[in-house]
Motif scaffolding. Structure first.
Motif, PDB file in Angstrom:
ATOM      1  N   ASP A 191       5.096 -79.083  51.621  1.00 12.71           N
ATOM      2  CA  ASP A 191       4.267 -77.884  51.605  1.00 12.71           C
ATOM      3  C   ASP A 191       3.055 -78.103  52.503  1.00 12.71           C
ATOM      4  N   GLU A 202       0.526 -69.898  54.045  1.00 13.65           N
ATOM      5  CA  GLU A 202       1.763 -69.152  54.278  1.00 13.65           C
ATOM      6  C   GLU A 202       1.911 -68.879  55.771  1.00 13.65           C
ATOM      7  N   THR A 221       6.646 -71.468  56.480  1.00  8.66           N
ATOM      8  CA  THR A 221       6.265 -71.700  55.084  1.00  8.66           C
ATOM      9  C   THR A 221       6.202 -70.380  54.330  1.00  8.66           C
ATOM     10  N   GLY A 225       3.533 -71.933  50.421  1.00  4.28           N
ATOM     11  CA  GLY A 225       3.292 -72.962  51.425  1.00  4.28           C
ATOM     12  C   GLY A 225       4.441 -73.933  51.586  1.00  4.28           C
ATOM     13  N   ASP A 226       5.578 -73.629  50.954  1.00  5.93           N
ATOM     14  CA  ASP A 226       6.717 -74.548  50.964  1.00  5.93           C
ATOM     15  C   ASP A 226       7.599 -74.370  52.190  1.00  5.93           C
ATOM     16  N   PHE A 227       8.262 -75.453  52.585  1.00  5.80           N
ATOM     17  CA  PHE A 227       9.315 -75.389  53.608  1.00  5.80           C
ATOM     18  C   PHE A 227      10.455 -76.321  53.188  1.00  5.80           C
TER      19      PHE A 227
END
Length: 272
Positions: A191, A202, A221, A225-227
Motif C-alpha cells: 500500500d 489513492e 492504488t 491505497g492498496d495495489f
C-alpha cells in the motif's frame, strides 16, 4: 482416457471432497480396486492449504489433490510385476492382492499420493472411484463438490478446459491426468501513503518490471491505497511508485520466490 480438471479459483476450502472420500472408502471393501481405507492417516483426496503473503496482504489457496493417475506412472515402473497397473480408461490402480507387503511403493510417488496401511500390510491410494465409474457414476469427490471445482470425464470432452490448464511438476515428464485451472502463482502487494498527512494515497501508479524478461505490469492504488500484482513467476523485479506532487519511489532486485507483502510505502512530497 479419464481425466480430472480442478479449478483452484472455485475451491472455497469446504473439505467436502476430502470427507466424502473417507466416507466412501473407510470400512468399505471395493475389491478388486481397493481394500478398506483406515480411519486415520490416509487422504486419497487431500485438500492442500497454502498461505500466501503476510498480514494484512494474505491469500489462502485450497488445492484438491488426488493421485495424479500419470500416463508415465513411476509407481507402475517401481512395482514391475503388475502390482500397480493402468486400466484401459487411464485410471492407475494398486492391486490389493499383488501389492501386499510392498511398502517401497509409497516412496515411488513424487506427489506423495500413496499411503501405507499397516493393518492390511498394503500400499493404498485414490482409485478414481473405479467401482463407481464401472457403475456409470462419477467419483464421490466430483459429486460432492457444491461449487463444481472438480470435473471428471473423457479427455476429449474436457479438451477445451485442458487447453487452459496446467499440471503439477510438468518437468518430471510423468504426464499426469489431473489438470489444474487458476493455480495462484505468486503475488506482490502493498500500500502507498503520505507519511506527513498519515493518509493513504489513492490513484498512485505502481509499476512492476521483471528484470530478466523486461515484462511490465502497471496497477493504480485503490481507495485504500492498496495495489496487487497477481500470477507472477519467480524472478528478480523492479518496483516503481509514482504520483503527481510526490517524489518517485523505486526498489530494485526485489526477489520473488514466494508471494510478497512489501508493506506500506511512504511517498515524500516533491519540493516546489
Amino acid at each position: 482416457m479419464k481425466v480430472f480438471v480442478i479449478d483452484v479459483a472455485r475451491c472455497n476450502g469446504c473439505y467436502s471432497c476430502q470427507l466424502v472420500c473417507k466416507d466412501e472408502h473407510v470400512g468399505n471393501d471395493w475389491s478388486p480396486y481397493a481394500k478398506p481405507q483406515p480411519d486415520t492417516g490416509h487422504f486419497w483426496m487431500k485438500i492442500k492449504e497454502t498461505e500466501h503473503g503476510s498480514v494484512p496482504k494474505v491469500k489462502i489457496e485450497y488445492r484438491p489433490t488426488p493421485c495424479m493417475h500419470c500416463d508415465n506412472a513411476p509407481c507402475i515402473k517401481a512395482a514391475g510385476d503388475g502390482a500397480v497397473y493402468k486400466r484401459r480408461d487411464g485410471l492407475v490402480i494398486i492391486d490389493p492382492e499383488k501389492a501386499k507387503g510392498r511398502k517401497d511403493l509409497v516412496a515411488s510417488c513424487p506427489y506423495g499420493a500413496i499411503y501405507w496401511n499397516g493393518e492390511l500390510n498394503l500400499p493404498q491410494k485414490c482409485t478414481g472411484c473405479a467401482h463407481l465409474i464401472d457403475a456409470g457414476e462419477v467419483p464421490r469427490c466430483v459429486d460432492a463438490c457444491g461449487v463444481e471445482a472438480i470435473k471428471f470425464g473423457e479427455e476429449e470432452e474436457l479438451r477445451g478446459l485442458i487447453a487452459q490448464a496446467e499440471v503439477l511438476q510438468p518437468e518430471m515428464g510423468l504426464k499426469p491426468k489431473v489438470y489444474y485451472l487458476n493455480l495462484p502463482k505468486f503475488f506482490v502487494a502493498g500500500d502507498v501513503y503520505d507519511p506527513v498527512l498519515d493518509e493513504v494515497l489513492e490513484g498512485a501508479q505502481v509499476t512492476l518490471i521483471n528484470e530478466e524478461t523486461g515484462r511490465t505490469w502497471t496497477e493504480t492504488t485503490d481507495d485504500f491505497g492498496d495495489f496487487w500484482f497477481r500470477r507472477l513467476g519467480p524472478g528478480s523485479y523492479t518496483l516503481k511508485v509514482e504520483k503527481n506532487g510526490y517524489r518517485p519511489y523505486m526498489v530494485q532486485q526485489l526477489k520473488v520466490d514466494r508471494s510478497l507483502n512489501v508493506g506500506s510505502i511512504g511517498l515524500e512530497r516533491a519540493q516546489g
